[in-house]
Design a protein around this motif. Structure first.
Motif, short mmCIF file in Angstrom:
data_model
loop_
_atom_site.label_atom_id
_atom_site.label_comp_id
_atom_site.label_asym_id
_atom_site.label_seq_id
_atom_site.Cartn_x
_atom_site.Cartn_y
_atom_site.Cartn_z
N VAL A 1 -11.61 27.03 -34.11
CA VAL A 1 -12.75 27.30 -33.24
C VAL A 1 -12.77 28.76 -32.83
N VAL A 2 -13.91 29.41 -33.06
CA VAL A 2 -14.14 30.78 -32.58
C VAL A 2 -15.08 30.67 -31.40
N LEU B 1 -14.20 35.68 -27.49
CA LEU B 1 -13.51 35.41 -26.23
C LEU B 1 -12.25 34.60 -26.52
N GLY B 2 -11.16 34.99 -25.90
CA GLY B 2 -9.91 34.27 -26.08
C GLY B 2 -9.17 34.10 -24.78
N GLU B 3 -8.89 35.21 -24.13
CA GLU B 3 -8.13 35.17 -22.89
C GLU B 3 -8.91 34.44 -21.81
N GLY B 4 -8.25 33.46 -21.18
CA GLY B 4 -8.87 32.70 -20.10
C GLY B 4 -9.78 31.58 -20.57
N TYR C 1 -7.24 10.27 -27.36
CA TYR C 1 -6.46 11.44 -27.79
C TYR C 1 -7.13 12.72 -27.30
N SER C 2 -6.33 13.63 -26.76
CA SER C 2 -6.83 14.92 -26.30
C SER C 2 -5.84 16.00 -26.69
N ASP C 3 -6.35 17.14 -27.14
CA ASP C 3 -5.52 18.24 -27.59
C ASP C 3 -6.11 19.55 -27.08
N GLU C 4 -5.32 20.31 -26.31
CA GLU C 4 -5.76 21.64 -25.91
C GLU C 4 -5.42 22.60 -27.04
N LEU C 5 -6.44 23.22 -27.59
CA LEU C 5 -6.25 24.10 -28.75
C LEU C 5 -5.55 25.39 -28.35
N TYR C 6 -4.82 25.94 -29.30
CA TYR C 6 -4.00 27.12 -29.09
C TYR C 6 -4.72 28.35 -29.64
N ASN D 1 -8.22 35.74 -33.78
CA ASN D 1 -9.36 35.54 -32.88
C ASN D 1 -9.94 34.13 -32.94
N HIS D 2 -9.07 33.13 -33.06
CA HIS D 2 -9.58 31.76 -33.04
C HIS D 2 -8.56 30.80 -32.42
N PHE D 3 -9.09 29.64 -32.06
CA PHE D 3 -8.29 28.55 -31.51
C PHE D 3 -8.03 27.54 -32.62
#
Length: 120
Positions: free
Chosen positions: A35-36, A46-49, A59-64, A70-72
């Motif tokens: 995901v961008v 956007l990445g930080e924050g 199921y839930s996953d917080e992407l890294y 520049n992507h999650f």
């Protein structure tokens, strides 16, 4: 010359694989989601924050976030039907439609998604 022809014929028959249905999988992990996230006004990545969460039922996953790309990334080797929620202070929250992540014999088939966040 006869020997060369015989040798080539032997090699071609010995290399013939009777089972062409074999699948050879790599051992690397594949992200189901890449995901961008961009500012809808400026197009800036956007990445930080930023928090990107993928949910499939319970199921839930917080992407890294991988800053060098520049992507999650997330949902590693997990097929499913995901809904993304994207949050960042100063921007309206975003919730996606369902994003199906399929798989083949070896790995998930990565879905690339771009999200445009609207500044508040």
């Amino acid at each position: 010359m006869k020997r060369l022809i015989i040798l080539l014929a032997f090699i071609s028959f010995s290399c013939n694989d009777d089972n062409d249905d074999d699948v050879y999988c790599t051992e690397d992990l594949r992200a189901g989601l890449v995901v961008v996230v961009k500012d809808a006004s400026t197009g800036e990545v956007l990445g930080e924050g930023v928090t990107v969460t993928a949910t499939d039922g319970e199921y839930s996953d917080e992407l890294y976030f991988i800053a060098s790309h520049n992507h999650f990334v997330g949902a590693y080797e997990r097929a499913g039907d995901y809904v993304l929620t994207v949050e960042k202070e100063g921007y309206a929250d975003f919730t996606s439609e369902v994003i199906p992540v399929d798989e083949d014999e070896c790995h998930v088939i990565t879905e690339n998604v771009t999200v445009q966040l609207q500044p508040e």
